[in-house]
Scaffold this active site. Structure first.
Site, PDB file in Angstrom:
ATOM      1  N   CYS A 239      -4.786   1.481  -4.684  1.00 21.29           N
ATOM      2  CA  CYS A 239      -4.060   2.596  -4.069  1.00 21.29           C
ATOM      3  C   CYS A 239      -2.771   2.919  -4.814  1.00 21.29           C
ATOM      4  O   CYS A 239      -2.365   4.085  -4.904  1.00 21.29           O
ATOM      5  CB  CYS A 239      -3.757   2.268  -2.607  1.00 21.29           C
TER       6      CYS A 239
ATOM      7  N   HIS B  10       0.885  -1.165   0.000  1.00 26.97           N
ATOM      8  CA  HIS B  10       0.000   0.000   0.000  1.00 26.97           C
ATOM      9  C   HIS B  10       0.920   1.211   0.000  1.00 26.97           C
ATOM     10  O   HIS B  10       1.928   1.229   0.719  1.00 26.97           O
ATOM     11  CB  HIS B  10      -0.899   0.044   1.232  1.00 26.97           C
TER      12      HIS B  10
END
Length: 317
Positions: A105, A37
Site C-alpha cells: 500500500c 498503512h
C-alpha cells in the site's frame, strides 16, 4: 481548463495499533514506531491499495481513523487526469501482485504522491520493510514471509475465506477505481434471524461492563465541547479512539489523575463519534491532549507519554 488547486494529504494508520512501538525494541533490537498503512487523500476521496486500487470517503475505510494526517503539498492536476493515471497503473496493484516488501500500500501511495506533487511519501514509511529485513528477526523470517506472499491467487482467495464476516463485508464494499462504479452505492446484505433465536438471545443474562473509578466526562457533541471549555476554570481533554494502542495504554493514568485532581475538569472525546470536534481543532494524531485555563488553550501535545500527561496536569495546579 481546470486551474483549481487541490490539497494532497497522506493518511497514516498503524496496523499494529501501537504494539510495534511498544514491543519492537524487545523483539527487533530497535524502535519501529508503527506498521504503516497509508492512503492518499485528494479531491474529497481517499485512494489506497486494498485488494486493488480503491477509493472511499476519507477516514471511512476498514483501517479505522488515521493516527496522523501529513500534508504532502498541492496539485493542479484534475481528478479526471489522476484517475486516468490510476487506471494506467491498476494492473500493477492487484491482489495477485501484492508483495509485502516490494509492492504494498505504501508503494502505491508513494507513486501517487510523485505523480500529484512531484515527491514521494516519507522514506521512513517506504523503507520500513527493508528496515525490518535488516534485523536479525527479519532475516530469520524472510524465507517464510516470501513463501507466503508468493502464493498463487487461488491460494490467496482461499485464505481470504477465513476472514470474519465483517472483514469480508468490508472487502466487498471497496470501491474499485472505475468510472462506472466509483460512486456506486453498495447494496447491504439482509440478515434474517429466526424469531426464536432472537428471543433466546434476549433471555441471556447481559454481561455488565466493568466499572471504572473516574471523574472523566465524555463529550458527545461539539456544542457541549465549547460550552464546557468556556465554563471550566481548568480542564483537560483526551482525544482518542477505542482501537488506538497508545490511547489504551495511557487511559488508566488519565482516569487516575481525574480522581487525584478534583479541581480540574477531565473530559474525553472519541473522535470517531464526534469527528467535527477533531476536524475543527485540527487533531490529526491520537492520542492528543489539550489543556485549557479560563477558556484559553494552555498546552497541547500528542502521544501516550505518561510524564507529559503528569507534567502538564501539574502546570494547572
Amino acid at each position: 481548463m481546470d486551474n483549481q488547486i487541490y490539497k494532497v494529504t497522506l493518511n497514516m494508520y498503524d496496523l499494529s495499533q501501537g504494539m510495534a512501538k511498544q514491543f519492537s525494541p524487545m523483539f527487533l533490537g530497535k524502535q519501529i514506531d508503527a506498521i504503516w498503512h497509508t492512503g492518499i487523500v485528494v479531491y474529497g476521496k481517499e485512494y489506497f491499495f486494498g485488494g486493488g486500487i480503491c477509493a472511499q470517503a476519507p477516514k471511512t475505510t476498514i483501517y479505522g481513523y488515521p493516527i496522523e494526517e501529513r500534508e504532502l503539498g498541492e496539485t493542479e492536476i484534475p481528478q479526471s487526469t489522476f484517475e486516468e493515471f490510476l487506471r494506467s497503473i491498476s494492473s500493477n496493484y492487484t491482489m495477485e501482485k501484492y508483495d509485502l516488501f516490494k509492492n504494498n500500500c505504501n508503494n502505491f501511495t508513494n507513486e501517487c504522491a510523485q505523480f500529484l506533487v512531484g515527491k514521494g511519501i516519507p522514506e521512513n514509511i517506504t523503507g520500513l520493510p527493508q528496515e525490518f529485513l535488516n534485523t536479525q528477526l527479519g532475516q530469520m523470517l524472510k524465507p517464510v514471509i516470501e513463501q507466503i506472499t508468493n502464493k498463487q491467487a487461488s491460494d490467496q482467495t482461499e485464505h481470504f475465506n477465513y476472514l470474519n464476516n465483517q472483514e469480508l463485508q468490508a472487502l466487498q464494499n471497496f470501491q474499485n477505481i472505475n468510472p462506472q462504479i466509483i460512486n456506486q452505492q453498495q447494496p447491504q446484505p439482509q440478515l434474517n434471524v429466526p424469531l426464536t433465536q432472537t428471543v433466546k438471545a434476549a433471555q441471556q443474562p447481559q454481561q455488565q461492563p466493568q466499572q471504572i473509578d473516574t471523574n472523566v466526562i465524555p463529550i458527545e457533541d461539539s456544542e457541549s465541547y465549547f460550552c464546557l471549555i468556556e465554563s471550566s476554570p481548568q480542564c483537560i481533554i483526551d482525544f482518542y479512539t477505542e482501537w488506538c494502542g497508545p490511547c489504551k495504554t495511557i487511559k488508566p493514568l488519565f482516569h487516575k489523575l481525574s480522581l487525584e485532581n478534583p479541581h480540574i475538569n477531565f473530559y474525553s472525546v472519541n473522535i470517531e463519534k464526534v469527528r467535527e470536534i477533531a476536524d475543527s481543532l485540527q487533531v490529526t494524531s491520537i492520542p492528543t491532549f489539550i489543556t485549557y485555563q479560563n477558556g484559553q488553550q494552555k498546552d497541547r501535545w500528542t502521544g501516550g507519554q505518561h510524564h507529559m500527561l503528569t507534567n502538564n496536569i501539574q502546570k494547572l495546579q
